[in-house]
Design a protein around this motif. Structure first.
Motif, PDB file in Angstrom:
ATOM      1  N   ASP A   1       3.607   0.070   2.917  1.00  0.00           N
ATOM      2  CA  ASP A   1       2.758   1.169   2.461  1.00  0.00           C
ATOM      3  C   ASP A   1       2.329   0.990   1.006  1.00  0.00           C
ATOM      4  O   ASP A   1       1.238   1.412   0.614  1.00  0.00           O
ATOM      5  CB  ASP A   1       3.494   2.501   2.614  1.00  0.00           C
ATOM      6  CG  ASP A   1       3.608   2.941   4.068  1.00  0.00           C
ATOM      7  OD1 ASP A   1       2.856   2.393   4.900  1.00  0.00           O
ATOM      8  OD2 ASP A   1       4.434   3.819   4.369  1.00  0.00           O
ATOM      9  N   ASP A   2       3.193   0.364   0.196  1.00  0.00           N
ATOM     10  CA  ASP A   2       2.856   0.142  -1.211  1.00  0.00           C
ATOM     11  C   ASP A   2       1.757  -0.908  -1.377  1.00  0.00           C
ATOM     12  O   ASP A   2       1.078  -0.946  -2.410  1.00  0.00           O
ATOM     13  CB  ASP A   2       4.101  -0.310  -1.984  1.00  0.00           C
ATOM     14  CG  ASP A   2       5.178   0.755  -2.025  1.00  0.00           C
ATOM     15  OD1 ASP A   2       4.816   1.946  -2.099  1.00  0.00           O
ATOM     16  OD2 ASP A   2       6.368   0.398  -1.957  1.00  0.00           O
ATOM     17  N   ILE A   3       1.623  -1.781  -0.379  1.00  0.00           N
ATOM     18  CA  ILE A   3       0.604  -2.823  -0.421  1.00  0.00           C
ATOM     19  C   ILE A   3      -0.752  -2.296   0.029  1.00  0.00           C
ATOM     20  O   ILE A   3      -1.797  -2.681  -0.495  1.00  0.00           O
ATOM     21  CB  ILE A   3       1.024  -4.018   0.473  1.00  0.00           C
ATOM     22  CG1 ILE A   3       2.161  -4.799  -0.204  1.00  0.00           C
ATOM     23  CG2 ILE A   3      -0.143  -4.939   0.782  1.00  0.00           C
ATOM     24  CD1 ILE A   3       2.681  -5.957   0.620  1.00  0.00           C
ATOM     25  N   LEU A   4      -0.742  -1.376   0.976  1.00  0.00           N
ATOM     26  CA  LEU A   4      -1.954  -1.028   1.704  1.00  0.00           C
ATOM     27  C   LEU A   4      -3.064  -0.389   0.872  1.00  0.00           C
ATOM     28  O   LEU A   4      -4.247  -0.639   1.126  1.00  0.00           O
ATOM     29  CB  LEU A   4      -1.612  -0.095   2.872  1.00  0.00           C
ATOM     30  CG  LEU A   4      -0.821  -0.720   4.019  1.00  0.00           C
ATOM     31  CD1 LEU A   4      -0.462   0.342   5.044  1.00  0.00           C
ATOM     32  CD2 LEU A   4      -1.624  -1.841   4.669  1.00  0.00           C
ATOM     33  N   ASP A   5      -2.715   0.424  -0.096  1.00  0.00           N
ATOM     34  CA  ASP A   5      -3.737   1.249  -0.739  1.00  0.00           C
ATOM     35  C   ASP A   5      -4.257   0.717  -2.073  1.00  0.00           C
ATOM     36  O   ASP A   5      -5.074   1.363  -2.715  1.00  0.00           O
ATOM     37  CB  ASP A   5      -3.193   2.669  -0.945  1.00  0.00           C
ATOM     38  CG  ASP A   5      -3.007   3.392   0.382  1.00  0.00           C
ATOM     39  OD1 ASP A   5      -3.873   3.224   1.260  1.00  0.00           O
ATOM     40  OD2 ASP A   5      -1.999   4.106   0.534  1.00  0.00           O
ATOM     41  N   ARG A   6      -3.793  -0.461  -2.485  1.00  0.00           N
ATOM     42  CA  ARG A   6      -4.264  -1.022  -3.748  1.00  0.00           C
ATOM     43  C   ARG A   6      -5.046  -2.305  -3.484  1.00  0.00           C
ATOM     44  O   ARG A   6      -4.517  -3.246  -2.909  1.00  0.00           O
ATOM     45  CB  ARG A   6      -3.083  -1.332  -4.670  1.00  0.00           C
ATOM     46  CG  ARG A   6      -3.505  -1.891  -6.019  1.00  0.00           C
ATOM     47  CD  ARG A   6      -2.299  -2.215  -6.879  1.00  0.00           C
ATOM     48  NE  ARG A   6      -2.698  -2.864  -8.127  1.00  0.00           N
ATOM     49  CZ  ARG A   6      -1.844  -3.388  -9.009  1.00  0.00           C
ATOM     50  NH1 ARG A   6      -0.548  -3.322  -8.786  1.00  0.00           N
ATOM     51  NH2 ARG A   6      -2.301  -3.970 -10.108  1.00  0.00           N
ATOM     52  N   PRO A   7      -6.321  -2.363  -3.869  1.00  0.00           N
ATOM     53  CA  PRO A   7      -7.087  -3.604  -3.676  1.00  0.00           C
ATOM     54  C   PRO A   7      -6.398  -4.768  -4.383  1.00  0.00           C
ATOM     55  O   PRO A   7      -5.742  -4.587  -5.413  1.00  0.00           O
ATOM     56  CB  PRO A   7      -8.439  -3.288  -4.319  1.00  0.00           C
ATOM     57  CG  PRO A   7      -8.531  -1.802  -4.316  1.00  0.00           C
ATOM     58  CD  PRO A   7      -7.129  -1.310  -4.510  1.00  0.00           C
ATOM     59  N   ALA A   8      -6.530  -5.962  -3.825  1.00  0.00           N
ATOM     60  CA  ALA A   8      -5.884  -7.147  -4.399  1.00  0.00           C
ATOM     61  C   ALA A   8      -6.871  -8.309  -4.430  1.00  0.00           C
ATOM     62  O   ALA A   8      -7.803  -8.372  -3.629  1.00  0.00           O
ATOM     63  CB  ALA A   8      -4.655  -7.533  -3.576  1.00  0.00           C
TER      64      ALA A   8
END
Length: 284
Positions: A150-157
């Motif tokens: 969930d911590d990965i999903l919402d921040r563009p990378a």
């Protein structure tokens, strides 16, 4: 062709810009051990720069690993393109000079639908790899820490890595069949993402239309150098785009046959300091 006739595959005119890949080109393939360039390669790069010709790094590596080896090469100025062209670092200023990002959520959901066992890592600037708990840390890298999905999903990378179990060795002869099946199963829209399949269960996901070719083209534009006056060195399939862009492309001897076939010239292998031997023709 007679013995005295020029070899049409050999560029004789010195380039105005030299671009080098890292792993398999100027350093051995890395795993759990840090690898560094040989003295011969470092000295060859130094002679290019002493002649007033800029040297750029163009690699699939993340930014932090790119900067580390660029420093090992003696590059204290100029530009290094990383993440398959999605990021760029100004070595003189010590700062990120370009970075493109992608929508993480859609990509992750597509890969999970293809294989529920897939693990993920993401790159944000110089942080290091933020990764899910099961992501295999079997290579030398900067590790930012473990995060929940969930911590990965919402921040563009700038870069996403999807990884599945594989018995393929990094730097092996062929791309990983498990990773190829994973990428095919995810079926990401090429208008939204650029996908690179690696050797050992690894799939890279980056911005659409961004490749090593766009990375070196951006750097060449900074110097006012044309593609025709640029020489590039590489060893892998992700180098093919910059091979097609550059005026002269040099593949390493240990590269796959199709990579060698796409090059204008084949250098001795990375273990034989092939980059140094080719550069010596123009910068003795």
């Amino acid at each position: 062709m007679s013995d005295n006739a020029p070899d049409p595959s050999r560029r004789e005119q010195p380039p105005k810009l030299v671009a080098v890949d890292l792993d398999g080109t100027v350093v051995d393939y890395h795993d759990e051990q840090l690898t560094t360039p040989s003295r011969a390669v470092i000295d060859a790069i130094g002679r290019v720069r002493a002649a007033g010709v800029p040297v750029a790094v163009v690699t699939g590596r993340a930014l932090w690993g790119t900067v580390r080896t660029a420093t090992d090469l003696g590059l204290d100025e100029g530009f290094a393109s990383a993440n398959h062209g999605a990021a760029e670092f100004d070595l003189g200023r010590g700062e990120v000079s370009y970075e493109a990002v992608v929508d993480v959520r859609s990509a992750v959901e597509a890969f999970l639908a293809a294989d529920g066992a897939v693990e993920f890592a993401v790159a944000h600037g110089l942080d290091g790899w933020w990764h899910t708990k099961g992501f295999k840390r079997d290579f030398h890298a900067k590790w930012a820490g473990v995060v929940d999905l969930d911590d990965i999903l919402d921040r563009p990378a700038a870069r996403i890595v999807a990884r599945v179990a594989s018995d393929n060795k990094y730097g092996g002869a062929t791309r990983c069949p498990h990773a190829m099946r994973l990428a095919d199963g995810a079926g990401l829209d090429p208008l939204a993402y650029h996908v690179e399949v690696g050797y050992n269960g690894w799939v890279d996901i980056g911005p659409p239309g961004v490749t090593k070719a766009t990375g070196i083209a951006r750097i060449a534009e900074r110097y006012g150098v044309s593609s025709a006056d640029t020489v590039v060195f590489g060893d892998a399939h992700n180098d093919l785009t910059m091979f097609a862009w550059a005026g002269h492309a040099v593949a390493m001897a240990q590269a796959d046959p199709d990579v060698r076939a796409a090059a204008d010239e084949v250098a001795p292998s990375v273990w034989e300091d092939g980059v140094a031997k080719v550069l010596a023709r123009w910068f003795p």
